[in-house]
Structures are given as structure tokens and as C-alpha cells.
Design a protein around this motif. Structure first.
Motif, PDB file in Angstrom:
ATOM      1  N   ARG A  19       0.829  -1.212   0.000  1.00 40.59           N
ATOM      2  CA  ARG A  19       0.000   0.000   0.000  1.00 40.59           C
ATOM      3  C   ARG A  19       0.862   1.260   0.000  1.00 40.59           C
ATOM      4  N   GLU A  20       0.266   2.355  -0.410  1.00 37.30           N
ATOM      5  CA  GLU A  20       1.004   3.617  -0.512  1.00 37.30           C
ATOM      6  C   GLU A  20       1.518   4.064   0.848  1.00 37.30           C
ATOM      7  N   LEU A  21       2.805   4.375   0.877  1.00 37.45           N
ATOM      8  CA  LEU A  21       3.443   4.923   2.072  1.00 37.45           C
ATOM      9  C   LEU A  21       3.910   6.342   1.781  1.00 37.45           C
ATOM     10  N   LEU A  22       3.795   7.219   2.773  1.00 33.51           N
ATOM     11  CA  LEU A  22       4.346   8.560   2.674  1.00 33.51           C
ATOM     12  C   LEU A  22       5.786   8.482   3.167  1.00 33.51           C
ATOM     13  N   VAL A  23       6.732   8.834   2.295  1.00 32.52           N
ATOM     14  CA  VAL A  23       8.142   8.585   2.576  1.00 32.52           C
ATOM     15  C   VAL A  23       8.959   9.873   2.529  1.00 32.52           C
ATOM     16  N   PRO A  24       9.438  10.340   3.690  1.00 35.05           N
ATOM     17  CA  PRO A  24      10.368  11.464   3.671  1.00 35.05           C
ATOM     18  C   PRO A  24      11.741  10.982   3.207  1.00 35.05           C
ATOM     19  N   GLY A  25      12.361  11.767   2.335  1.00 37.94           N
ATOM     20  CA  GLY A  25      13.653  11.335   1.826  1.00 37.94           C
ATOM     21  C   GLY A  25      14.456  12.476   1.229  1.00 37.94           C
ATOM     22  N   THR A  26      15.465  12.085   0.489  1.00 35.75           N
ATOM     23  CA  THR A  26      16.434  13.037  -0.037  1.00 35.75           C
ATOM     24  C   THR A  26      16.890  12.616  -1.425  1.00 35.75           C
ATOM     25  N   ARG A  27      17.386  13.589  -2.188  1.00 36.38           N
ATOM     26  CA  ARG A  27      18.168  13.336  -3.393  1.00 36.38           C
ATOM     27  C   ARG A  27      19.184  14.459  -3.509  1.00 36.38           C
ATOM     28  N   ILE A  28      20.232  14.192  -4.261  1.00 32.87           N
ATOM     29  CA  ILE A  28      21.294  15.195  -4.346  1.00 32.87           C
ATOM     30  C   ILE A  28      21.859  15.286  -5.751  1.00 32.87           C
ATOM     31  N   VAL A  29      22.156  16.521  -6.144  1.00 34.58           N
ATOM     32  CA  VAL A  29      22.887  16.778  -7.374  1.00 34.58           C
ATOM     33  C   VAL A  29      24.333  17.027  -6.950  1.00 34.58           C
ATOM     34  N   ILE A  30      25.200  16.070  -7.280  1.00 38.82           N
ATOM     35  CA  ILE A  30      26.630  16.193  -6.997  1.00 38.82           C
ATOM     36  C   ILE A  30      27.293  16.654  -8.288  1.00 38.82           C
ATOM     37  N   GLU A  31      27.955  17.798  -8.209  1.00 37.72           N
ATOM     38  CA  GLU A  31      28.564  18.405  -9.399  1.00 37.72           C
ATOM     39  C   GLU A  31      30.078  18.331  -9.284  1.00 37.72           C
ATOM     40  N   ASN A  32      30.736  17.866 -10.358  1.00 38.75           N
ATOM     41  CA  ASN A  32      32.202  17.827 -10.339  1.00 38.75           C
ATOM     42  C   ASN A  32      32.775  19.136 -10.884  1.00 38.75           C
ATOM     43  N   GLU A  33      34.101  19.234 -10.902  1.00 38.55           N
ATOM     44  CA  GLU A  33      34.767  20.470 -11.330  1.00 38.55           C
ATOM     45  C   GLU A  33      34.466  20.836 -12.774  1.00 38.55           C
ATOM     46  N   ALA A  34      34.152  19.833 -13.598  1.00 37.27           N
ATOM     47  CA  ALA A  34      33.842  20.083 -15.009  1.00 37.27           C
ATOM     48  C   ALA A  34      32.393  20.521 -15.211  1.00 37.27           C
ATOM     49  N   GLY A  35      31.595  20.543 -14.137  1.00 39.46           N
ATOM     50  CA  GLY A  35      30.196  20.929 -14.248  1.00 39.46           C
ATOM     51  C   GLY A  35      29.270  19.775 -14.583  1.00 39.46           C
ATOM     52  N   TYR A  36      29.801  18.549 -14.577  1.00 44.62           N
ATOM     53  CA  TYR A  36      28.975  17.369 -14.835  1.00 44.62           C
ATOM     54  C   TYR A  36      28.353  16.903 -13.523  1.00 44.62           C
ATOM     55  N   ILE A  37      27.206  16.207 -13.626  1.00 41.83           N
ATOM     56  CA  ILE A  37      26.528  15.727 -12.426  1.00 41.83           C
ATOM     57  C   ILE A  37      26.530  14.198 -12.388  1.00 41.83           C
ATOM     58  N   LEU A  38      26.495  13.671 -11.173  1.00 47.56           N
ATOM     59  CA  LEU A  38      26.572  12.227 -10.964  1.00 47.56           C
ATOM     60  C   LEU A  38      25.179  11.609 -10.983  1.00 47.56           C
ATOM     61  N   LEU A  39      25.010  10.573 -11.800  1.00 47.07           N
ATOM     62  CA  LEU A  39      23.774   9.798 -11.828  1.00 47.07           C
ATOM     63  C   LEU A  39      24.104   8.331 -11.589  1.00 47.07           C
ATOM     64  N   ASP A  40      23.107   7.612 -11.042  1.00 45.46           N
ATOM     65  CA  ASP A  40      23.247   6.169 -10.880  1.00 45.46           C
ATOM     66  C   ASP A  40      22.216   5.465 -11.756  1.00 45.46           C
ATOM     67  N   PHE A  41      22.601   4.301 -12.269  1.00 40.18           N
ATOM     68  CA  PHE A  41      21.689   3.510 -13.087  1.00 40.18           C
ATOM     69  C   PHE A  41      21.005   2.508 -12.178  1.00 40.18           C
ATOM     70  N   ARG A  42      19.677   2.660 -12.035  1.00 39.39           N
ATOM     71  CA  ARG A  42      18.897   1.886 -11.069  1.00 39.39           C
ATOM     72  C   ARG A  42      18.467   0.550 -11.651  1.00 39.39           C
ATOM     73  N   PRO A  43      18.635  -0.511 -10.878  1.00 32.84           N
ATOM     74  CA  PRO A  43      18.214  -1.829 -11.363  1.00 32.84           C
ATOM     75  C   PRO A  43      16.694  -2.018 -11.350  1.00 32.84           C
ATOM     76  N   ASP A  44      15.956  -1.259 -10.525  1.00 32.21           N
ATOM     77  CA  ASP A  44      14.507  -1.449 -10.456  1.00 32.21           C
ATOM     78  C   ASP A  44      13.790  -0.851 -11.666  1.00 32.21           C
ATOM     79  N   PHE A  45      14.193   0.331 -12.111  1.00 34.35           N
ATOM     80  CA  PHE A  45      13.528   0.991 -13.238  1.00 34.35           C
ATOM     81  C   PHE A  45      14.339   0.958 -14.531  1.00 34.35           C
ATOM     82  N   LEU A  46      15.593   0.491 -14.443  1.00 34.39           N
ATOM     83  CA  LEU A  46      16.507   0.487 -15.583  1.00 34.39           C
ATOM     84  C   LEU A  46      16.578   1.861 -16.239  1.00 34.39           C
ATOM     85  N   ARG A  47      16.712   2.860 -15.365  1.00 39.50           N
ATOM     86  CA  ARG A  47      16.874   4.256 -15.781  1.00 39.50           C
ATOM     87  C   ARG A  47      17.875   4.919 -14.848  1.00 39.50           C
TER      88      ARG A  47
END
Length: 162
Positions: A19-47
Motif C-alpha cells: 500500500r502507498e506509504l508517505l516517505v520522507p527522503g532526499t536526493r542530491i545533485v553532486i557536481e564535479n569540477e567540469a560541471g557534470y553531475i553524478l547519476l546512478d543507473f537503477r536496477p529497479d527501473f533500468l533508468r
């Protein structure tokens, strides 16, 4: 490293099922010196998605994001800044492939201060990669909205509500 079953969210799931749960959480944009951001490839959504995760009891949100990034990638992050908050139910209600439903309330952070190289550690990411924020791959939709909020924040400096 805490397993999902041992986490607060995992314990709730054991009690209430999918059932639907209300979930407090976080996400972050980590930026390197070149201005690129870090992403992870998720196994659950394949995105691709931003690093982040759910809060544990008695934990401040800034502690959550530091812990989650360390557990998932091995990166040690510091100087995290809150830049927005995501809560729109049209975007933040997620049905996972296993049928679990979560309504996310996510504090969006950013940082340029980190140590280490990201390596998948706990099964929540298959790969990490740095991307140009103006040329992103196929992403989990609400995480893409968080990147867009971060770009607006960078352009204008105001706190973003999405």
C-alpha cells in the motif's frame, strides 16, 4: 550498511505490504569540477537517477543524504546545501516494479564537495556516471524534475518547490 529489510522503510513494508506509504527522503545533485553531475543507473527501473534515499528515524535530512551517498556509492560528501523540495503527488507517487507504492517528500540537495570515486556498493545502483546536465540520458521522471529544479536554482538562487 543497512539492508532494505532492516531499514525503517523495509520494516514498514513488512507490516503494510505494498500500500502507498508517505516517505520522507532526499536526493542530491553532486557536481564535479567540469560541471557534470553524478547519476546512478537503477536496477529497479533500468533508468538513471540522482543519488538519495529514505530517512531513518531520529535522522536529520542532511544526515540522510550523507549516509545514503556513502552507503550506495562510497563517496564522502560534505557542504550539502538544500536547494528545493519535491512533493507534487502527480510526480512523486511511484509504483515500483514489485507493486510497492511510495509518495515521496524529497529534500533536494547539491554539493561540489566530495571525496572518492563512485562505485556501486549495495545493489541500489548498477553503475555511476558523470553527465552534462544539459544532455541527460533517460531518467526516472521525478529525478529529472529535480535536476531541472537544480538548474533553475543555479540560474536564480531561489529555493525550488516541485
Amino acid at each position: 550498511m543497512t539492508s532494505f529489510a532492516d531499514s525503517y522503510l523495509g520494516q514498514l513494508r513488512a507490516l503494510v505490504g505494498s500500500r502507498e506509504l508517505l516517505v520522507p527522503g532526499t536526493r542530491i545533485v553532486i557536481e564535479n569540477e567540469a560541471g557534470y553531475i553524478l547519476l546512478d543507473f537503477r536496477p529497479d527501473f533500468l533508468r538513471w537517477a540522482l543519488p538519495g534515499g529514505a530517512c531513518e528515524p531520529s535522522e536529520r535530512v542532511e544526515e540522510t543524504i550523507v549516509r545514503e551517498v556513502l552507503e550506495e556509492s562510497g563517496l564522502v560528501i560534505t557542504d550539502v546545501k538544500p536547494i528545493g523540495f519535491a512533493s507534487d503527488p502527480a510526480w512523486e507517487t511511484t509504483t515500483f516494479p514489485n507493486g510497492d507504492v511510495c509518495r515521496n517528500f524529497a529534500m533536494i540537495f547539491t554539493t561540489r564537495a566530495f571525496e572518492g570515486e563512485p562505485v556501486p556498493r549495495d545493489g541500489e545502483a548498477l553503475e555511476y556516471r558523470w553527465f552534462d546536465p544539459h544532455d541527460l540520458p533517460d531518467m526516472v521522471a521525478n529525478h529529472r524534475r529535480s535536476v531541472d529544479a537544480w538548474l533553475r536554482w543555479k540560474a536564480g538562487g531561489s529555493f525550488q518547490l516541485t
